[in-house]
Design a protein around this motif. Sequence first.
Motif, mmCIF file in Angstrom:
data_model
loop_
_atom_site.group_PDB
_atom_site.id
_atom_site.type_symbol
_atom_site.label_atom_id
_atom_site.label_comp_id
_atom_site.label_asym_id
_atom_site.label_seq_id
_atom_site.Cartn_x
_atom_site.Cartn_y
_atom_site.Cartn_z
ATOM 1 N N VAL A 1 35.370 44.619 49.265
ATOM 2 C CA VAL A 1 35.383 43.399 48.452
ATOM 3 C C VAL A 1 35.037 43.790 47.019
ATOM 4 O O VAL A 1 34.030 44.465 46.780
ATOM 5 C CB VAL A 1 34.365 42.360 48.969
ATOM 6 C CG1 VAL A 1 34.357 41.138 48.047
ATOM 7 C CG2 VAL A 1 34.679 41.950 50.396
ATOM 8 N N GLN A 2 35.860 43.392 46.083
ATOM 9 C CA GLN A 2 35.563 43.583 44.661
ATOM 10 C C GLN A 2 35.422 42.197 44.045
ATOM 11 O O GLN A 2 36.413 41.465 43.909
ATOM 12 C CB GLN A 2 36.666 44.374 43.966
ATOM 13 C CG GLN A 2 36.337 44.740 42.529
ATOM 14 C CD GLN A 2 37.444 45.549 41.880
ATOM 15 O OE1 GLN A 2 38.564 45.070 41.720
ATOM 16 N NE2 GLN A 2 37.140 46.772 41.510
ATOM 17 N N SER A 3 34.187 41.833 43.707
ATOM 18 C CA SER A 3 33.916 40.480 43.222
ATOM 19 C C SER A 3 32.929 40.525 42.059
ATOM 20 O O SER A 3 31.770 40.910 42.234
ATOM 21 C CB SER A 3 33.337 39.632 44.358
ATOM 22 O OG SER A 3 33.121 38.312 43.954
ATOM 23 N N PRO A 4 33.385 40.209 40.859
ATOM 24 C CA PRO A 4 34.747 39.798 40.529
ATOM 25 C C PRO A 4 35.665 41.008 40.402
ATOM 26 O O PRO A 4 35.201 42.134 40.244
ATOM 27 C CB PRO A 4 34.585 39.115 39.174
ATOM 28 C CG PRO A 4 33.440 39.853 38.535
ATOM 29 C CD PRO A 4 32.491 40.163 39.677
ATOM 30 N N THR A 5 36.953 40.755 40.493
ATOM 31 C CA THR A 5 37.946 41.778 40.197
ATOM 32 C C THR A 5 38.509 41.527 38.796
ATOM 33 O O THR A 5 38.106 40.578 38.113
ATOM 34 C CB THR A 5 39.060 41.803 41.254
ATOM 35 O OG1 THR A 5 39.873 42.968 41.059
ATOM 36 C CG2 THR A 5 39.911 40.547 41.211
ATOM 37 N N PHE A 6 39.392 42.361 38.353
ATOM 38 C CA PHE A 6 39.999 42.264 37.017
ATOM 39 C C PHE A 6 38.935 42.267 35.918
ATOM 40 O O PHE A 6 39.061 41.564 34.909
ATOM 41 C CB PHE A 6 40.898 41.033 36.896
ATOM 42 C CG PHE A 6 41.973 40.934 37.949
ATOM 43 C CD1 PHE A 6 42.779 42.017 38.237
ATOM 44 C CD2 PHE A 6 42.154 39.762 38.674
ATOM 45 C CE1 PHE A 6 43.763 41.938 39.217
ATOM 46 C CE2 PHE A 6 43.142 39.675 39.651
ATOM 47 C CZ PHE A 6 43.944 40.771 39.926
ATOM 48 N N GLU A 7 37.859 43.048 36.147
ATOM 49 C CA GLU A 7 36.781 43.194 35.161
ATOM 50 C C GLU A 7 36.170 41.848 34.761
ATOM 51 O O GLU A 7 35.705 41.651 33.645
ATOM 52 C CB GLU A 7 37.294 43.935 33.919
ATOM 53 C CG GLU A 7 37.826 45.332 34.239
ATOM 54 C CD GLU A 7 38.456 46.015 33.053
ATOM 55 O OE1 GLU A 7 38.118 47.181 32.786
ATOM 56 O OE2 GLU A 7 39.318 45.384 32.389
ATOM 57 N N GLY A 8 36.176 40.916 35.714
ATOM 58 C CA GLY A 8 35.574 39.615 35.460
ATOM 59 C C GLY A 8 36.425 38.662 34.655
ATOM 60 O O GLY A 8 35.944 37.590 34.234
ATOM 61 N N LYS A 9 37.666 38.993 34.435
ATOM 62 C CA LYS A 9 38.567 38.123 33.652
ATOM 63 C C LYS A 9 38.563 36.710 34.232
ATOM 64 O O LYS A 9 38.638 36.515 35.450
ATOM 65 C CB LYS A 9 39.986 38.699 33.666
ATOM 66 C CG LYS A 9 40.999 37.884 32.864
ATOM 67 C CD LYS A 9 42.385 38.522 32.955
ATOM 68 C CE LYS A 9 43.450 37.687 32.265
ATOM 69 N NZ LYS A 9 43.320 37.740 30.794
ATOM 70 N N VAL A 10 38.484 35.735 33.336
ATOM 71 C CA VAL A 10 38.459 34.330 33.732
ATOM 72 C C VAL A 10 39.843 33.721 33.540
ATOM 73 O O VAL A 10 40.477 33.899 32.494
ATOM 74 C CB VAL A 10 37.412 33.554 32.901
ATOM 75 C CG1 VAL A 10 37.504 32.054 33.185
ATOM 76 C CG2 VAL A 10 36.013 34.068 33.219
ATOM 77 N N PHE A 11 40.304 33.014 34.561
ATOM 78 C CA PHE A 11 41.632 32.394 34.525
ATOM 79 C C PHE A 11 41.470 30.881 34.378
ATOM 80 O O PHE A 11 41.299 30.145 35.359
ATOM 81 C CB PHE A 11 42.403 32.734 35.800
ATOM 82 C CG PHE A 11 42.666 34.206 35.961
ATOM 83 C CD1 PHE A 11 43.767 34.797 35.376
ATOM 84 C CD2 PHE A 11 41.781 35.013 36.679
ATOM 85 C CE1 PHE A 11 44.000 36.158 35.505
ATOM 86 C CE2 PHE A 11 42.006 36.363 36.822
ATOM 87 C CZ PHE A 11 43.117 36.943 36.229
ATOM 88 N N GLY A 12 41.508 30.411 33.123
ATOM 89 C CA GLY A 12 41.434 28.993 32.837
ATOM 90 C C GLY A 12 40.254 28.326 33.514
ATOM 91 O O GLY A 12 39.143 28.873 33.596
ATOM 92 N N ARG A 13 40.476 27.145 34.044
ATOM 93 C CA ARG A 13 39.407 26.404 34.717
ATOM 94 C C ARG A 13 39.090 26.972 36.094
ATOM 95 O O ARG A 13 38.083 26.617 36.706
ATOM 96 C CB ARG A 13 39.817 24.932 34.868
ATOM 97 C CG ARG A 13 41.022 24.736 35.777
ATOM 98 C CD ARG A 13 41.231 23.281 36.163
ATOM 99 N NE ARG A 13 42.324 23.132 37.111
ATOM 100 C CZ ARG A 13 42.224 23.374 38.410
ATOM 101 N NH1 ARG A 13 41.079 23.803 38.919
ATOM 102 N NH2 ARG A 13 43.264 23.209 39.212
ATOM 103 N N VAL A 14 39.971 27.871 36.591
ATOM 104 C CA VAL A 14 39.787 28.410 37.942
ATOM 105 C C VAL A 14 38.658 29.429 37.973
ATOM 106 O O VAL A 14 37.949 29.580 38.972
ATOM 107 C CB VAL A 14 41.103 29.054 38.453
ATOM 108 C CG1 VAL A 14 40.930 29.593 39.872
ATOM 109 C CG2 VAL A 14 42.232 28.033 38.399
ATOM 110 N N GLY A 15 38.472 30.158 36.896
ATOM 111 C CA GLY A 15 37.416 31.152 36.841
ATOM 112 C C GLY A 15 37.882 32.518 37.283
ATOM 113 O O GLY A 15 39.072 32.835 37.263
#
Length: 671
Positions: A30-44
């Motif tokens: 499990v990688q949480s968060p993935t994408f270096e913590g990138k936030v996707f709009g309101r989804v997070g």
Amino acid sequence: MLTRLPFLLLLIALASQSQARIIRIEITSVQSPTFEGKVFGRVGAYEKLRGKAYGELDPNSPQNALITDIRLAPRNAKGMVEYAMDIYILKPIDLGKGNHKLFLEINNRGGKLIGGFNKSNGGNDPTTAAQAGEGFLMNLGYTLAWNGWDCSAAPVNNNLTITVPIARNADGSSITGPSYEYISFDNAASLTYSLAYPAATLEKAQATLTVRDHLGDKPITIPADGWEYASDKTIRLLPTGTPFRQSAIYEFNYTAKDPIVAGIGFAATRDFVSFLRYATADDFGNPNPLANDIRYTFSYSLSQPARYVNDFQTLGFNADEQNRRVLDGIENWLGGASGIALNYRFAQPSRTERNRQNHLYPEGVFPFAYPVLTDPLTRKTAGRLARCTTNNTCPKVFEINSANEYWVKAASLLHTDSRGNDLPDPDNVRFYLISGAQHGTGNETNRGTCQQFQNPTNGEPALRALFMALDDWVTKGIAPPASKVPRKSDGTAVIALPQPGSQTGVIPQAALGWPTIPGVTYTGLITTRYFLDFGPSLDQGVITRFPTSVANRPSYVNFVSKVDKDGNEVAGIRLPPVTVPIATTTGWALRRAEYGENDGCEGAGQYIPFKATKAERVAANDPRLSVQERYRTHEGYVAAVRKSVQKLIEQRFLLAEDGEDYVKTAQESKL
């Protein structure tokens, strides 16, 4: 009543054991968060889950009994057939902020090809923020999932694989049968060829190897002293060190042994999606990571897996064993009117037929279309909707193809009968041609093995808009855009003419409307679809003979779109490169001299630029107007692109943000 409770629980347990399902899910990382913590709009932020899923199939279940050789597979103590597959999930860390929709990409030979569609990249294990890119789907809150299904996918480069059993005779001995290998290398350095299945015998007298330089040539048998088995799964030419001739076509017929139960790959996807959608935990108490979240399910497939999804529907795998719908919406891209030949003994699902490659496999087998039809050639009655209609599990489907699929994979048979007559759209299916596109996006500065530069027309902007329309159709009941394909009824279809005894046909130049362009060869070469004889057991998934030619075999009727005076297609979704052209773009191409001259160049198309000025055009004797004559000024070109974009947005074939990209590209161009 209380005394009967243990008995009732036992009955429930026994009933559960008889159902095909995922019995264990194992999340190994499990990688949480993935994408270096990138936030996707309101989804997070998103997290990445990798692991294995283990399934069991009851070989006596009517749904599973359709899987070729499943009754000859080894069974566990419960009488079940086991399999295991890789799984991969990208999900919002906070599922409550997601949109509660599953986006399943059916992987291609183990690989993830969703990058362009998702405005991201990163291949088979995207990890960094840069690899996530814009994250089209993540910004909308979809949970993305993948599972292994393809028995031929190599366990390399983070590929998604599946492990299925080998079928055996009742006495435990090896099953043997005919197998066929179509072999061609576009290089002069290949010294060996690996067989899909081991040879049952190394006696060369029981195998045949032939060679020809062009598809239309007569195959020449290579004598026994000209080749050998290097092992039971490898052949080579003699004397040792002799390379296979560059781009020559070799065909190898032999007796193979130990077929795997490849059709389990259909059940694997069915049961994985059903588990994610409906289960709370596996048999060992491991939680479903998406438990109680998924309300709608969608699939996206590019090329080979789109053919897999065609058969997935035909064989009824969109219903789980409790007759619940598995996939609500399907977007198929580049599948043509073909299946995948997965559910056959000695299956080779990595194969795909095009103008010059992989002919004579059971890929183009009736039914091709969705409605239930009677085929005059096979005299069978069938359709992709036949099984799902009986239990109300039919999904909403978009079948989207490039021009290449019409030229090399008989895509018109998706929406016609066997004689090429137009069919009305089924209530749940729509069909779209991305006009003038090749199989995927080509490089306009690279010819590859072809005579002309490849075609850069990119269908992904239309795919995104259509997926939004598919979602609206499934979740809100909003009718999608009408189908946009060539039709006989509106005069946009040009019928292919088969050539007796040839594996390809011809589209006459005059009928197509193709202009004579200096330096461009036109032969009209097109794939035709034949009713081939694979023996009397084909319906049971057992091939008892492979055809060696198409001579005296009846053919189906297929067609392509007519073209305008520039050579650009008139039917389908005409994106700005076609409606506001600076070149002729095609879905077909021909090979150049050193690679089998004038044979079909497989999935490639052509990019044939217009001349810049009238003077250059006249000097070259090019019948197509120059860029200057069409648009006069740079501003005129940009205005034409903007007008085209606006119309496509209104028709719901383009999203506003993708339309802006087209206009920006036009503004930055040097035209």
